[in-house]
Write a protein that holds these residues in place. Structure first.
Motif, PDB file in Angstrom:
ATOM      1  N   PHE A   1       0.858  -1.178   0.000  1.00 27.53           N
ATOM      2  CA  PHE A   1       0.000   0.000   0.000  1.00 27.53           C
ATOM      3  C   PHE A   1       0.899   1.233   0.000  1.00 27.53           C
ATOM      4  N   ASP A   2       0.323   2.384  -0.277  1.00 31.34           N
ATOM      5  CA  ASP A   2       1.069   3.647  -0.285  1.00 31.34           C
ATOM      6  C   ASP A   2       0.958   4.307   1.073  1.00 31.34           C
ATOM      7  N   VAL A   3       2.092   4.465   1.758  1.00 32.03           N
ATOM      8  CA  VAL A   3       2.102   5.155   3.035  1.00 32.03           C
ATOM      9  C   VAL A   3       2.311   6.642   2.774  1.00 32.03           C
TER      10      VAL A   3
ATOM     11  N   GLY B   1       1.509  -9.895  10.526  1.00 28.69           N
ATOM     12  CA  GLY B   1       0.292 -10.595  10.947  1.00 28.69           C
ATOM     13  C   GLY B   1      -0.791  -9.640  11.404  1.00 28.69           C
ATOM     14  N   VAL B   2      -0.449  -8.374  11.614  1.00 32.49           N
ATOM     15  CA  VAL B   2      -1.418  -7.325  11.935  1.00 32.49           C
ATOM     16  C   VAL B   2      -1.110  -6.121  11.047  1.00 32.49           C
ATOM     17  N   LYS B   3      -2.007  -5.151  11.040  1.00 32.97           N
ATOM     18  CA  LYS B   3      -1.759  -3.947  10.252  1.00 32.97           C
ATOM     19  C   LYS B   3      -0.586  -3.168  10.833  1.00 32.97           C
ATOM     20  N   PRO B   4       0.214  -2.536   9.988  1.00 28.74           N
ATOM     21  CA  PRO B   4       1.302  -1.694  10.505  1.00 28.74           C
ATOM     22  C   PRO B   4       0.719  -0.486  11.236  1.00 28.74           C
ATOM     23  N   GLY B   5       1.494   0.084  12.158  1.00 28.97           N
ATOM     24  CA  GLY B   5       0.982   1.163  12.983  1.00 28.97           C
ATOM     25  C   GLY B   5       1.800   2.439  12.887  1.00 28.97           C
ATOM     26  N   MET B   6       1.200   3.531  13.363  1.00 30.18           N
ATOM     27  CA  MET B   6       1.918   4.803  13.426  1.00 30.18           C
ATOM     28  C   MET B   6       2.914   4.804  14.579  1.00 30.18           C
ATOM     29  N   THR B   7       2.625   4.048  15.613  1.00 30.52           N
ATOM     30  CA  THR B   7       3.549   3.842  16.723  1.00 30.52           C
ATOM     31  C   THR B   7       3.425   2.388  17.143  1.00 30.52           C
ATOM     32  N   GLY B   8       4.361   1.944  17.975  1.00 33.05           N
ATOM     33  CA  GLY B   8       4.331   0.537  18.347  1.00 33.05           C
ATOM     34  C   GLY B   8       5.142   0.248  19.597  1.00 33.05           C
TER      35      GLY B   8
ATOM     36  N   GLN C   1      -0.312   9.845   8.011  1.00 32.89           N
ATOM     37  CA  GLN C   1      -0.682   8.433   8.106  1.00 32.89           C
ATOM     38  C   GLN C   1      -2.007   8.235   8.839  1.00 32.89           C
ATOM     39  N   LEU C   2      -2.522   9.300   9.468  1.00 31.29           N
ATOM     40  CA  LEU C   2      -3.875   9.234  10.015  1.00 31.29           C
ATOM     41  C   LEU C   2      -4.881   8.959   8.900  1.00 31.29           C
ATOM     42  N   ILE C   3      -4.583   9.457   7.693  1.00 29.18           N
ATOM     43  CA  ILE C   3      -5.426   9.157   6.527  1.00 29.18           C
ATOM     44  C   ILE C   3      -5.320   7.679   6.185  1.00 29.18           C
ATOM     45  N   ASN C   4      -4.109   7.119   6.263  1.00 33.28           N
ATOM     46  CA  ASN C   4      -3.934   5.674   6.047  1.00 33.28           C
ATOM     47  C   ASN C   4      -4.756   4.858   7.026  1.00 33.28           C
ATOM     48  N   VAL C   5      -4.816   5.348   8.283  1.00 34.80           N
ATOM     49  CA  VAL C   5      -5.593   4.635   9.301  1.00 34.80           C
ATOM     50  C   VAL C   5      -7.074   4.666   8.955  1.00 34.80           C
ATOM     51  N   LEU C   6      -7.593   5.822   8.557  1.00 37.29           N
ATOM     52  CA  LEU C   6      -9.002   5.934   8.188  1.00 37.29           C
ATOM     53  C   LEU C   6      -9.323   5.095   6.953  1.00 37.29           C
ATOM     54  N   LYS C   7      -8.359   4.968   6.050  1.00 35.90           N
ATOM     55  CA  LYS C   7      -8.570   4.154   4.848  1.00 35.90           C
ATOM     56  C   LYS C   7      -8.507   2.658   5.157  1.00 35.90           C
ATOM     57  N   GLY C   8      -7.957   2.304   6.330  1.00 38.40           N
ATOM     58  CA  GLY C   8      -7.885   0.891   6.693  1.00 38.40           C
ATOM     59  C   GLY C   8      -6.578   0.222   6.343  1.00 38.40           C
ATOM     60  N   ASN C   9      -5.599   0.994   5.826  1.00 34.28           N
ATOM     61  CA  ASN C   9      -4.286   0.418   5.495  1.00 34.28           C
ATOM     62  C   ASN C   9      -3.418   0.219   6.727  1.00 34.28           C
ATOM     63  N   MET C  10      -3.625   1.074   7.741  1.00 34.28           N
ATOM     64  CA  MET C  10      -2.775   1.063   8.922  1.00 34.28           C
ATOM     65  C   MET C  10      -3.626   1.133  10.188  1.00 34.28           C
ATOM     66  N   SER C  11      -2.954   0.919  11.327  1.00 36.13           N
ATOM     67  CA  SER C  11      -3.556   1.085  12.643  1.00 36.13           C
ATOM     68  C   SER C  11      -2.829   2.208  13.376  1.00 36.13           C
ATOM     69  N   ILE C  12      -3.427   2.697  14.440  1.00 33.23           N
ATOM     70  CA  ILE C  12      -2.730   3.663  15.283  1.00 33.23           C
ATOM     71  C   ILE C  12      -1.528   2.991  15.935  1.00 33.23           C
ATOM     72  N   VAL C  13      -1.713   1.746  16.412  1.00 31.06           N
ATOM     73  CA  VAL C  13      -0.643   0.992  17.070  1.00 31.06           C
ATOM     74  C   VAL C  13      -0.387  -0.295  16.312  1.00 31.06           C
ATOM     75  N   GLY C  14       0.867  -0.590  16.075  1.00 34.48           N
ATOM     76  CA  GLY C  14       1.245  -1.815  15.371  1.00 34.48           C
ATOM     77  C   GLY C  14       2.709  -1.742  14.984  1.00 34.48           C
ATOM     78  N   PRO C  15       3.259  -2.772  14.381  1.00 34.56           N
ATOM     79  CA  PRO C  15       4.646  -2.721  13.904  1.00 34.56           C
ATOM     80  C   PRO C  15       4.803  -1.624  12.847  1.00 34.56           C
ATOM     81  N   ARG C  16       5.859  -0.839  12.941  1.00 36.62           N
ATOM     82  CA  ARG C  16       6.076   0.227  11.964  1.00 36.62           C
ATOM     83  C   ARG C  16       6.325  -0.366  10.584  1.00 36.62           C
ATOM     84  N   PRO C  17       5.728   0.231   9.538  1.00 32.58           N
ATOM     85  CA  PRO C  17       5.933  -0.301   8.182  1.00 32.58           C
ATOM     86  C   PRO C  17       7.312   0.077   7.643  1.00 32.58           C
ATOM     87  N   HIS C  18       8.027  -0.908   7.159  1.00 31.92           N
ATOM     88  CA  HIS C  18       9.347  -0.669   6.571  1.00 31.92           C
ATOM     89  C   HIS C  18       9.217  -0.599   5.056  1.00 31.92           C
ATOM     90  N   ALA C  19      10.185   0.023   4.424  1.00 31.37           N
ATOM     91  CA  ALA C  19      10.196   0.086   2.967  1.00 31.37           C
ATOM     92  C   ALA C  19      10.234  -1.330   2.384  1.00 31.37           C
TER      93      ALA C  19
END
Length: 494
Positions: A351-353, A433-440, A396-414
């Motif tokens: 997905f596009d972060v 195994g879970v959605k990537p997060g803005m913090t973790g 990335q709050l927009i990513n969270v609203l779109k369902g690509n990310m969570s507020i909390v989870g593993p940070r997405p790497h390139a």
């Protein structure tokens, strides 16, 4: 003539054995009293939940309106709430056996169920266009107080049952087959948690043993099982053997076929790399999940609701700040305000972060992404401030609203980094195994920013896997609360 055996008469020995047999039978009668009336206890618990909901509704109305009489539309709303409770609570498993489950795990599930009831009720009232007829303040107080009273009610009932089980009432006499690590954990858990009502009477030796069981006596070899089921007054037989012991497991089932004994299998999975393993039925077929996610089913619904609510709230609060940052990015250097980059999300899907651009526009070599380092010339002065404070992550709050990310989870790497580290670190991709997060969890433990060594990345991944394994709503809230304090340190963010 009186025969004596080791200082006692045969008559004394017979009387002692009869007395012990009588006491054993009495303990079994006491222990089965609650289990025989399990259906009544289940009904009593459901009635208790309904009474709490109704009683708190009347008290709340009395405190607010000054009388106990409910006027339209409150009676109809209360009836809908009770019906939804009787449907949702069992579906989320609130009336299953408490034996072996931690109290706070059930309380968390109770609040999730009660929140689901309120959301469904809100949807029904919205559909019938009656939401405006209710007191919002009264409804909020009713929701919170009812949840608190339901929690206290559950804890009191658990405490009472725990006291009964500690004294041997409603207890289960368990025989362990196999001296394995899984078997030792069962014995240790039963001894440390007497409220579960599991009494391990002993264990039987098998060819698959690799240790002695501490805290339980050895009652003999495997062949003693047939006679022992009756003489030891067993309720359950727990098989703690590795999966390769299929023949012996089948023998246990055959030897207990004519015995009123429950047989449970506790596979010795030690040595397997598992995450959130559990058993379930799939179209009637028993399935053991060796690696799964805790953020599934109703838990996934709760986390999705948490993500949307927190993201929407933060967007409303930080909207003016984001506009100011966008202007600052545009003035700092030529190029777009938002920087998009491919990342792996849930299940490894790309997905596009979104981020605020913090570097000057430049070209990377094909298939390579260079991490920012201290003093990196590509980072603008304004971008350096954004990266140090993590304000560049706000889009990335927009990513969270779109369902690509969570507020909390593993940070997405390139994506390129994922390809590299997945070849170097065993189990690296399990972090998806879970959605990537803005913090973790890794970020609040200090593994934030640049990972210039394989060891640092391994420590970050270990935190990510630990988060997936131990996820709870409380853990998410704790990470959210600690994140601002971590950001103030500005460590490893260039």
């Amino acid at each position: 003539m009186t025969w004596r055996i080791a200082g006692t008469t045969v008559k004394d020995e017979v009387n002692r054995m009869l007395t012990m047999s009588s006491l054993s039978r009495q303990r079994r009668v006491d222990s089965h009293f609650l289990s025989k009336h399990g259906a009544l206890l289940d009904v009593a618990l459901r009635l208790s939940d309904v009474l709490v909901i109704v009683a708190v509704a009347f008290v709340t109305h009395w405190l607010q309106a000054g009388d106990y009489g409910l006027r339209d539309p409150y009676p109809a709303g209360l009836v809908r709430t009770v019906l939804l409770t009787l449907l949702v609570f069992p579906a989320i498993g609130l009336y299953r056996s408490w034996r072996g489950e931690r109290p706070w795990a059930e309380i968390a599930r109770l609040w999730a169920a009660w929140l689901a009831v309120m959301l469904l009720l809100l949807a029904l009232e919205w559909a019938s266009r009656t939401t405006g007829e209710y007191s919002r303040q009264g409804a909020a107080v009713w929701f919170v107080v009812t949840g608190v009273v339901l929690s206290i009610d559950r804890l009191v009932m658990r405490w009472a049952l725990g006291r009964f089980r500690t004294r041997g009432i409603d207890a289960r006499r368990v025989l362990l087959v196999g001296a394995t690590q899984a078997g030792q954990r069962i014995v240790t858990a039963a001894r440390k948690n007497p409220w579960m009502g599991l009494t391990v009477v002993g264990y039987l030796r098998t060819p698959y043993d690799h240790q002695d069981i501490q805290g339980a006596p050895c009652l003999g070899d495997f062949d003693s099982l047939g006679e022992g089921c009756e003489s030891w007054s067993l309720d359950q037989v727990w098989i703690a053997l590795p999966l390769r012991a299929e023949t012996m497991i089948q023998r246990v089932l055959q030897m207990t076929l004519d015995k009123p004994t429950i047989v449970r299998l506790v596979p010795d999975f030690f040595g397997y790399e598992m995450i959130n393993h559990h058993a379930a039925l799939l179209a009637g077929v028993p399935v053991i999940t060796l690696r799964g996610s805790r953020v599934d089913g109703h838990a996934g619904l709760v986390k999705a609701l948490e993500d949307r609510l927190v993201a929407l709230m933060l967007l409303l609060l930080l909207g003016p700040v984001m506009v100011a940052i966008a202007i600052g990015v545009k003035w700092s250097s030529p190029g777009p305000v938002i920087y998009r980059q491919k990342r792996h999300g849930l299940g490894g899907k790309e997905f596009d972060v979104w981020k605020f651009r913090s570097m000057r526009v430049h070209a990377e070599q094909a298939g390579a992404v260079t991490q920012a380092t201290r003093g990196d010339s590509r980072v603008t002065r304004f971008g350096r401030f954004l990266r140090a404070t993590s304000l560049d992550e706000l889009p990335q709050l927009i990513n969270v609203l779109k369902g690509n990310m969570s507020i909390v989870g593993p940070r997405p790497h390139a994506v390129e980094h994922n390809h590299h580290f997945s070849e170097c670190l065993r189990g690296y991709m399990q972090r998806h195994g879970v959605k990537p997060g803005m913090t973790g969890l890794a970020q609040i433990r200090g593994f934030r920013g640049e990972t210039d060594t394989l060891e640092k990345m391994a420590q970050r991944v270990e935190c990510d896997i630990s988060y997936i394994r131990e996820w709870s709503l409380w853990l998410d809230l704790k990470i959210i609360l600690f994140t601002p304090f971590v950001l103030l340190k500005r460590t490893n963010a260039y």
